[in-house]
Design an enzyme around this catalytic site. Structure first.
Site, mmCIF file in Angstrom:
data_model
loop_
_atom_site.group_PDB
_atom_site.id
_atom_site.type_symbol
_atom_site.label_atom_id
_atom_site.label_comp_id
_atom_site.label_asym_id
_atom_site.label_seq_id
_atom_site.Cartn_x
_atom_site.Cartn_y
_atom_site.Cartn_z
ATOM 1 N N GLU A 31 0.830 -1.201 0.201
ATOM 2 C CA GLU A 31 0.117 -0.038 0.090
ATOM 3 C C GLU A 31 0.857 1.210 -0.009
ATOM 4 O O GLU A 31 1.687 1.292 0.770
ATOM 5 C CB GLU A 31 -0.941 -0.150 1.373
ATOM 6 C CG GLU A 31 -1.597 1.243 1.573
ATOM 7 C CD GLU A 31 -2.419 1.941 0.627
ATOM 8 O OE1 GLU A 31 -3.149 1.151 -0.269
ATOM 9 O OE2 GLU A 31 -2.279 3.228 0.274
ATOM 10 N N SER A 45 -20.044 6.604 0.298
ATOM 11 C CA SER A 45 -21.279 6.850 1.020
ATOM 12 C C SER A 45 -21.520 5.525 2.029
ATOM 13 O O SER A 45 -22.445 5.502 2.937
ATOM 14 C CB SER A 45 -22.300 6.571 0.015
ATOM 15 O OG SER A 45 -22.185 7.745 -0.860
ATOM 16 N N HIS A 49 -25.678 -1.703 -1.751
ATOM 17 C CA HIS A 49 -26.775 -1.371 -2.609
ATOM 18 C C HIS A 49 -27.548 -2.797 -3.213
ATOM 19 O O HIS A 49 -26.881 -3.800 -2.880
ATOM 20 C CB HIS A 49 -25.967 -0.937 -4.098
ATOM 21 C CG HIS A 49 -25.624 0.262 -4.018
ATOM 22 N ND1 HIS A 49 -26.425 1.531 -4.004
ATOM 23 C CD2 HIS A 49 -24.335 1.191 -4.027
ATOM 24 C CE1 HIS A 49 -25.574 2.614 -3.923
ATOM 25 N NE2 HIS A 49 -24.319 2.334 -3.706
ATOM 26 N N ARG A 310 -13.302 8.567 -6.215
ATOM 27 C CA ARG A 310 -13.611 7.055 -6.761
ATOM 28 C C ARG A 310 -13.004 6.845 -8.412
ATOM 29 O O ARG A 310 -13.091 7.869 -9.026
ATOM 30 C CB ARG A 310 -14.813 6.526 -6.514
ATOM 31 C CG ARG A 310 -16.032 7.420 -7.146
ATOM 32 C CD ARG A 310 -16.805 8.145 -6.060
ATOM 33 N NE ARG A 310 -18.061 8.647 -6.936
ATOM 34 C CZ ARG A 310 -18.657 9.872 -6.279
ATOM 35 N NH1 ARG A 310 -17.944 10.385 -5.419
ATOM 36 N NH2 ARG A 310 -19.711 10.277 -7.115
ATOM 37 N N ILE A 336 -13.400 -0.181 -10.298
ATOM 38 C CA ILE A 336 -14.462 -0.553 -8.997
ATOM 39 C C ILE A 336 -15.036 0.819 -8.509
ATOM 40 O O ILE A 336 -14.674 1.211 -7.465
ATOM 41 C CB ILE A 336 -13.799 -1.310 -8.123
ATOM 42 C CG1 ILE A 336 -12.832 -2.545 -8.615
ATOM 43 C CG2 ILE A 336 -15.059 -1.933 -7.265
ATOM 44 C CD1 ILE A 336 -13.652 -3.636 -9.613
ATOM 45 N N CYS A 443 -9.289 15.650 22.342
ATOM 46 C CA CYS A 443 -8.241 14.204 22.591
ATOM 47 C C CYS A 443 -7.244 14.367 21.757
ATOM 48 O O CYS A 443 -6.388 13.585 21.975
ATOM 49 C CB CYS A 443 -9.263 13.088 22.313
ATOM 50 S SG CYS A 443 -10.062 12.801 20.719
#
Lengths: 477, 419
Positions: A31, A45, A49, A310, A336, A443
């Site tokens: 990553e 979101s 779905h 996205r 995707i 915090c």
């Protein structure tokens, strides 16, 4: 030497990584950021779905419906909150109502269960705050919500618990193949070798494909802006509310989140890769659209606004889930976009069982354990269990984040568990410390100190979200 | 075995909680406990190392910790019990308090009376929907203050501050003294909500420009803040295109308002006031839940800690009285905010409570040469001239017991400019 190298620690890479650990395979995930779930999986979101949007026969339709069926079990195993709250596509005109019938028919063909078109009275009974102008809706009881980064973190953590390796801060700079073995080299000089590569690099999937010698993956980026309301407004809507879809996507939605907030958004604009700036115009669009859908949207309860980017396939407008035609052993899971989150468990299963299996024997890993304790487990304990834990480790009795009531014990645990949280935002995504109404105002200094202490670094080296995002600039006088 | 029943539980050991505890004790109560979430009492005063505290109350200029120490000493002298590192998780109208601490775990206490003294929090950047990125280097002024004064670290070197609340002004000076460059303090309103003395001592004395009618319209930077865009706003607080000023900076501080922390209050079903965002109270600071009192910044955001102490003493004494005498029959009069007044506290007067009442209120806008009027229907109860009033400074007006009992029906406070 790994059997499989997964590139990209998003919800898809995470699901694939975990799926692979069900078999006797040596697996790693690389990553480029300093934590997982840093791309599209960080800010979307969070909708599971039902599956009536995509045309029949597409990958999107197929994996959406399968993924929707799998999500409940997948989330439960991983200790991630999921709620099947149902969704409503609102209609504001006769034209919209006709469109609902089209969507319903498409859903039925895709295998979506329980769809029905409802009228205004029923809609208002289900959603008392819906706009007076909404005349009906398509109700999909199988629609749900899940937290996308929680799901990603849990899948990767569980894969690591099952022996897979994670390399963060590892941005692929070159990919070479010799004697059937890929070598992925990072800019830092670090390298990993493996027999197969699964390209789950999201926005970077085209770039990763090109590095490996495949120029056929064309990825575009779309930015979506959101506004998040305090849990105090929880219950404002009970289902995910959509408007009728447009070419650019499913439009702006109003939905509860699994944590009890209300989410408004997203916009959908073409974006440069990596740009997640919010804009005045975008937020105005979100606000206007939400106001069209609901009466008296409690915007005064806004706690934050954010944007996510996205990826989508430029030329194929569908999920790309296939082995590269140009490079043997390079498997793409690219483009995707929505409903990618919903589809993740189904895509991962397909990719391993149908694509990986062509190259590597899938022998069951007898030691695989798919369960992972939720990061926010403390609140779910009974008072007796909490007290037993506090007696053993008093840090669980010390509240650090007052808004979300998160204890020092949970933060310490997040720093050490798989995948380790080593910056402020990483701790926030796992524990919700700093996620509440004060947005870390109280915090953050304490969380920073805990990270510094637990990872053995000076406080001024603690970052907000990795890389150069340092919180502090030296000692005071 | 842990003690689980108290006459009075005070939630919060900041200036309000400490003063309430002392007053409750002096009012005759003995069975008192203070629940404090931090490892020491004093609350936000502990990070306020600047002076200017206590000018009203003690006629001398103290630092925050010095001011707190005076009350801590009084609490100690009286032997009032304090539970530290104890966070209250929930409160019910029946005065059942659930709390958590490293030493006691999760535990439940039952009180006969409760004093709410949880203070307030700062409004965050997120609540403002400011466009741009979300990099490191964005802090509320109070968070920056904690890093500098408590932790000993500098959060940034090139600073722009949004909002001219007192903490923002104090931090403009603090950061400057620490060697940082404060480029601008931007205030969306045509006036500062901070105290006049802070504008002079924290900005003017250091040559820090205050941009009134300006706000930040964009934050830039990927990992760390690299700059902001500041725009002038029109009378509706909308940015005016073409007025953008760009500042290179690595840090943005927000001082854009304080919000009473009433999550426990709300969960207990206690009514809040839209004007103060604190509980609706009678003049003795009793909420609509019998035996539950509120005081300090959890009730209304005060300008000075001296006023917090004063209000907490009212609540503490009333709690002691409630323990001694139990509930009493009420004879209630509503108090409302009239023209140009954003709120009045207390919102209710109980004619059966003896004594004069100081009404606290804030005006909606700056006004010069004006008259404050307290009226009941057509009858003017009190009328007082004032040279200048601003939203940044709380106003008070004294209402005698005689006037309170003379009125029949709702009491209204209005402020109008003369002439």
């Amino acid at each position: 030497m790994y059997d499989v190298i997964v590139i990209g620690g998003g919800v898809i890479g995470g699901a694939v990584m975990r799926e692979l650990t069900k078999y006797r395979l040596r697996v790693c995930l690389v990553e480029k950021e300093d934590d997982v779930a840093m791309g599209a999986s960080k800010a979307n979101s969070g909708i599971v779905h039902a599956g009536f949007d995509a045309p029949e026969g597409t990958n999107k339709a197929k994996f959406n419906v399968l993924g929707n069926r799998m999500m409940e079990g997948y989330a439960a195993e991983l200790g991630v909150k999921f709620a099947r709250i149902g969704s409503l596509v609102l209609a504001f005109s006769e034209e919209d109502m006709r469109l609902l019938s089209v969507l319903e028919a498409r859903g039925v063909r895709n295998g979506v269960e329980g769809l029905s078109v409802i009228g205004q009275a029923e809609l208002r009974a289900m959603e008392p705050n819906v706009s007076r102008n909404a005349v009906g809706a398509l109700y999909a009881p199988t629609g749900g919500i899940v937290c996308p980064y929680e799901l990603t973190i849990a899948a990767i953590g569980n894969a690591m618990d099952n022996g897979a390796d994670l390399y963060t801060g590892f941005e692929a700079a070159s990919i070479t193949k010799a004697n059937g073995v890929f070598t992925v080299k990072a800019a830092s000089g670090k390298e990993v070798q493996g027999k197969l590569i699964i390209n789950c690099a999201g926005l970077g999937a085209g770039h990763v494909a090109a590095l490996a010698g495949d120029d056929g993956i064309k990825i575009g980026a779309r930015i979506g802006e959101y506004i998040l309301l305090d849990r105090e407004s929880g219950g404002f809507v009970r289902h995910t509310l959509f408007t009728t879809p447009t070419k650019k996507g499913k439009g702006i939605l109003v939905s509860p989140t699994v944590d009890g907030n209300i989410l408004l958004g997203p916009t959908a604009e073409e974006a440069e890769e990596g740009n997640t700036d919010t804009t005045a115009a975008g937020m105005a669009a979100v606000t206007a659209s939400a106001a069209r859908m609901c009466e008296n949207v409690p915007l005064f309860n806004t706690i934050t606004s954010f944007a996510g980017v996205r990826a989508y396939s430029h030329d194929r407008h569908d999920f790309i889930i296939e082995e590269s035609a140009a490079v043997e052993g390079l498997i793409h899971i690219a483009g995707i976009e929505s409903p990618g989150l919903t589809s993740a468990p189904a895509i991962a299963k397909f990719a391993v069982e149908e694509l990986v299996s062509k190259h590597l024997p899938l022998r069951k890993n007898e030691n695989f354990s798919g369960r992972r304790a939720p990061d926010a487990f403390f609140k779910q304990l009974s008072a007796e269990e909490k007290n037993e834990l506090i007696a053993r480790d008093p840090a669980y009795g010390r509240i650090v984040c007052r808004c979300e009531q998160i204890t020092e014990g949970e933060i310490v645990r997040a720093v050490h568990e798989n995948p380790p949280a080593c910056n402020i935002d990483a701790v926030k995504r796992r524990t919700r410390a700093g996620m509440g109404r004060c947005q870390g105002g109280f915090c953050q200094p304490s969380v920073a100190e805990i990270i510094a202490r637990e990872t053995g670094i000076p406080l001024e080296q603690v970052t907000k979200s990795g890389k150069a995002s340092r919180l502090l600039m030296g000692r005071s006088k | 075995m842990m003690k689980t029943e108290y006459d009075i539980i005070i939630i919060g050991g900041g200036p309000a909680g400490l003063a309430a505890a002392v007053a409750a004790y002096d009012g005759g109560a003995r069975d008192i406990v203070i629940l404090e979430r931090e490892a020491r009492t004093g609350g936000i005063l502990n990070q306020c190392i600047h002076n200017g505290f206590g000018l009203t109350r003690f006629k001398e200029s103290l630092s925050g910790p010095e001011y707190a120490a005076r009350f801590e000493a009084e609490v100690q002298k009286r032997g009032i019990e304090t539970l530290l590192e104890t966070t209250v998780l929930s409160l019910t109208a029946e005065k059942k308090v659930t709390a958590i601490s490293p030493t006691h775990g999760v535990f439940v206490l039952q009180a006969k009376a409760v004093v709410l003294a949880m203070g307030c929090r700062e409004r965050s950047r997120g609540a403002l929907n400011i466009a741009g990125s979300r990099p490191a280097g964005i802090y509320s002024a109070g968070t920056a203050q904690k890093y500098v004064n408590i932790k000993g670290y500098l959060p940034g070197k090139e600073v722009v501050i949004l909002g001219s609340g007192d903490i923002g002004l104090i931090m403009a000076r603090r950061m400057t003294l620490e060697g940082a460059k404060v480029h601008a303090v931007c205030e969306i309103m045509p006036y500062s909500s901070g105290l006049r003395r802070n504008i002079v001592q924290c900005l003017d004395d250091f040559g820090i420009p205050l941009y009134l009618n300006h706000t930040i319209t964009k934050i830039e930077g990927k990992d760390r803040v690299t700059g902001v865009v500041v725009s002038r706003v029109d009378e509706n607080k909308r940015p005016i295109p073409g007025t953008e000023i760009h500042f290179d900076c690595d840090t943005v501080l927000f001082s854009v308002g304080l919000i009473p922390e009433n999550e426990l209050t709300k969960a207990a079903g206690i009514a809040l006031s839209g004007g103060t965002r604190g509980a609706v109270v009678y003049q003795n600071r009793e909420t609509e839940a019998e035996g539950i009192f509120a005081c300090g910044n959890v009730l209304q955001v005060h300008d000075l800690v001296d006023f917090v102490s004063e209000e907490a003493e009212i609540a503490g004494r009333a709690a002691a009285q409630y323990i001694a005498r139990g509930p009493h029959q009420r004879d209630t009069v509503e108090v409302t905010n009239g023209q140009n007044v954003s709120y009045v506290l207390p919102q209710k007067l109980d004619k059966n409570i003896a004594g004069d009442v100081k009404l606290f209120f804030r005006v909606r806008q700056t006004m010069r040469d004006c008259t404050i009027t307290v009226s009941c229907g057509e009858t003017v109860l009190v009328s007082r001239k004032k040279r200048v009033v601003t939203p940044g400074e709380m106003e008070t007006v004294l209402l005698s017991q005689e006037k309170i009992s003379s009125g029949n029906g709702q009491i209204t406070v209005t402020v109008k400019e003369n002439g």
